[in-house]
Design a protein around this motif. Structure first.
Motif, PDB file in Angstrom:
ATOM      1  N   TYR A 149      11.992  -5.398  12.148  1.00 16.29           N
ATOM      2  CA  TYR A 149      13.234  -5.081  11.439  1.00 16.29           C
ATOM      3  C   TYR A 149      13.995  -6.346  11.034  1.00 16.29           C
ATOM      4  N   THR A 150      13.929  -7.388  11.841  1.00 17.91           N
ATOM      5  CA  THR A 150      14.555  -8.663  11.455  1.00 17.91           C
ATOM      6  C   THR A 150      13.889  -9.206  10.201  1.00 17.91           C
ATOM      7  N   THR A 151      12.544  -9.138  10.170  1.00 17.84           N
ATOM      8  CA  THR A 151      11.812  -9.633   9.000  1.00 17.84           C
ATOM      9  C   THR A 151      12.093  -8.768   7.785  1.00 17.84           C
ATOM     10  N   LEU A 152      12.152  -7.457   7.973  1.00 20.40           N
ATOM     11  CA  LEU A 152      12.480  -6.571   6.854  1.00 20.40           C
ATOM     12  C   LEU A 152      13.865  -6.885   6.297  1.00 20.40           C
ATOM     13  N   GLY A 153      14.812  -7.183   7.178  1.00 13.16           N
ATOM     14  CA  GLY A 153      16.155  -7.549   6.722  1.00 13.16           C
ATOM     15  C   GLY A 153      16.131  -8.795   5.859  1.00 13.16           C
ATOM     16  N   THR A 202      -5.005  -6.306  13.276  1.00  8.06           N
ATOM     17  CA  THR A 202      -5.300  -7.552  13.988  1.00  8.06           C
ATOM     18  C   THR A 202      -5.784  -7.307  15.408  1.00  8.06           C
ATOM     19  N   GLY A 203      -5.994  -6.036  15.785  1.00  8.89           N
ATOM     20  CA  GLY A 203      -6.440  -5.732  17.131  1.00  8.89           C
ATOM     21  C   GLY A 203      -5.427  -6.135  18.178  1.00  8.89           C
ATOM     22  N   ALA A 204      -4.152  -6.145  17.817  1.00 10.26           N
ATOM     23  CA  ALA A 204      -3.056  -6.540  18.707  1.00 10.26           C
ATOM     24  C   ALA A 204      -3.231  -7.962  19.227  1.00 10.26           C
ATOM     25  N   THR A 205      -3.962  -8.783  18.472  1.00 10.02           N
ATOM     26  CA  THR A 205      -4.138 -10.181  18.860  1.00 10.02           C
ATOM     27  C   THR A 205      -2.798 -10.908  18.804  1.00 10.02           C
ATOM     28  N   TRP A 206      -1.981 -10.569  17.819  1.00 11.69           N
ATOM     29  CA  TRP A 206      -0.644 -11.146  17.679  1.00 11.69           C
ATOM     30  C   TRP A 206       0.353  -9.998  17.752  1.00 11.69           C
ATOM     31  N   PRO A 207       0.695  -9.549  18.952  1.00  8.98           N
ATOM     32  CA  PRO A 207       1.572  -8.378  19.056  1.00  8.98           C
ATOM     33  C   PRO A 207       2.948  -8.633  18.468  1.00  8.98           C
ATOM     34  N   LEU A 208       3.485  -7.610  17.858  1.00 10.81           N
ATOM     35  CA  LEU A 208       4.837  -7.654  17.290  1.00 10.81           C
ATOM     36  C   LEU A 208       5.707  -6.668  18.048  1.00 10.81           C
ATOM     37  N   ASN A 209       6.988  -6.995  18.170  1.00 11.30           N
ATOM     38  CA  ASN A 209       7.890  -5.959  18.659  1.00 11.30           C
ATOM     39  C   ASN A 209       8.671  -5.434  17.461  1.00 11.30           C
ATOM     40  N   VAL A 210       9.203  -4.252  17.633  1.00  9.82           N
ATOM     41  CA  VAL A 210       9.900  -3.597  16.510  1.00  9.82           C
ATOM     42  C   VAL A 210      11.083  -4.438  16.050  1.00  9.82           C
ATOM     43  N   GLY A 211      11.728  -5.146  16.975  1.00 10.41           N
ATOM     44  CA  GLY A 211      12.846  -6.005  16.595  1.00 10.41           C
ATOM     45  C   GLY A 211      12.432  -7.074  15.599  1.00 10.41           C
ATOM     46  N   GLN A 212      11.254  -7.701  15.833  1.00  9.73           N
ATOM     47  CA  GLN A 212      10.737  -8.706  14.878  1.00  9.73           C
ATOM     48  C   GLN A 212      10.516  -8.082  13.514  1.00  9.73           C
ATOM     49  N   GLN A 254       0.813  -1.220   0.000  1.00  9.22           N
ATOM     50  CA  GLN A 254       0.000   0.000   0.000  1.00  9.22           C
ATOM     51  C   GLN A 254       0.845   1.268   0.000  1.00  9.22           C
ATOM     52  N   GLY A 255       2.170   1.101   0.056  1.00  8.94           N
ATOM     53  CA  GLY A 255       3.051   2.255   0.028  1.00  8.94           C
ATOM     54  C   GLY A 255       4.204   2.080   1.001  1.00  8.94           C
ATOM     55  N   PRO A 256       5.311   2.819   0.797  1.00  8.40           N
ATOM     56  CA  PRO A 256       6.483   2.686   1.662  1.00  8.40           C
ATOM     57  C   PRO A 256       6.162   3.046   3.112  1.00  8.40           C
ATOM     58  N   ARG A 257       6.803   2.330   4.008  1.00  8.23           N
ATOM     59  CA  ARG A 257       6.638   2.542   5.444  1.00  8.23           C
ATOM     60  C   ARG A 257       7.941   2.206   6.147  1.00  8.23           C
ATOM     61  N   TYR A 258       8.071   2.712   7.373  1.00  5.12           N
ATOM     62  CA  TYR A 258       9.223   2.331   8.193  1.00  5.12           C
ATOM     63  C   TYR A 258       8.747   1.364   9.280  1.00  5.12           C
ATOM     64  N   GLY A 259       9.706   0.797  10.000  1.00  6.83           N
ATOM     65  CA  GLY A 259       9.417  -0.298  10.918  1.00  6.83           C
ATOM     66  C   GLY A 259       8.327  -0.043  11.930  1.00  6.83           C
ATOM     67  N   TYR A 260       8.385   1.091  12.621  1.00  2.96           N
ATOM     68  CA  TYR A 260       7.402   1.356  13.661  1.00  2.96           C
ATOM     69  C   TYR A 260       6.005   1.516  13.057  1.00  2.96           C
TER      70      TYR A 260
END
Length: 199
Positions: free
Chosen positions: A41-45, A29-39, A13-19
């Motif tokens: 950025y690791t996935t983006l890498g 997802t209504g924070a049903t599956w919370p992510l941390n920023v580390g996850q 849908q367009g460029p975005r940064y990690g946060y």
């Protein structure tokens, strides 16, 4: 859950940064599956390594933006077009717990089932209340995404409660089969009085 494909869908849908990706993923997802920023950025890498996303510049605050590549769009479309396989069902902690409980001496499996049923009923009530709130909130795209997730949680919890009912029935059947047979009753006399010997 595929964080990888979830992030690709957001980047489509367009460029975005990690946060931003983390916030939007949790909003959908209504924070049903919370992510941390580390996850994130690791996935983006990994996505960048695989040629599915690429850096797309920085803003004035130094946030590095990512954009999906054509290869990333192709993988995303394949993900959407491919059914989620049931050949390797996810591990279900409750099923594992009950499977182990039936073989461990001294564990009251019925109590385990009842405790889980109470917990699941409360969760079902909470999900139903959240669904009512989501329906009253409006018809925005993020509300629809959250509503779909909530309804999946409701159906899944209802199925879990039905399965717990089945487990309880199965346990009762097993207990009935394992119970010692009652001692045979003494033969009844025809007069109701003991017979005298005629010797």
């Amino acid at each position: 859950m595929s964080i990888r494909h979830g992030l690709l869908a957001l980047l489509d849908q367009g460029p975005r940064y990690g946060y931003q990706l983390r916030s939007e993923f949790e909003a959908r997802t209504g924070a049903t599956w919370p992510l941390n920023v580390g996850q994130v950025y690791t996935t983006l890498g990994r996505l960048e390594r695989d040629g599915l996303v690429e850096p797309a510049g920085e803003d004035d605050e130094g946030h590095l933006f990512y954009a999906v590549t054509e290869a990333g769009r192709t993988e995303l479309r394949q993900w959407f077009d491919t059914p989620v396989p049931r050949t390797n069902p996810p591990r279900d902690e409750l099923a594992i717990k009950l499977a182990m409980a039936v073989g461990v001496p001294g564990v009251d499996v019925q109590a385990v089932v009842q405790s889980q049923r109470r917990h699941s009923m409360k969760a079902l009530q909470d999900y139903t209340r959240l669904k009512a709130q989501a329906l009253n909130a409006g018809e925005q795209q993020s509300d629809l995404a959250w509503l779909l997730v909530l309804e999946q949680l409701i159906f899944q919890t209802e199925a879990e409660i039905r399965w717990l009912d089945h487990c309880e029935s199965r346990l009762a059947q097993q207990a009935a089969r394992s119970a010692p047979a009652p001692a045979p009753a003494p033969p009844a006399s025809t007069t109701g009085r003991p017979r005298r010997s005629r010797i």
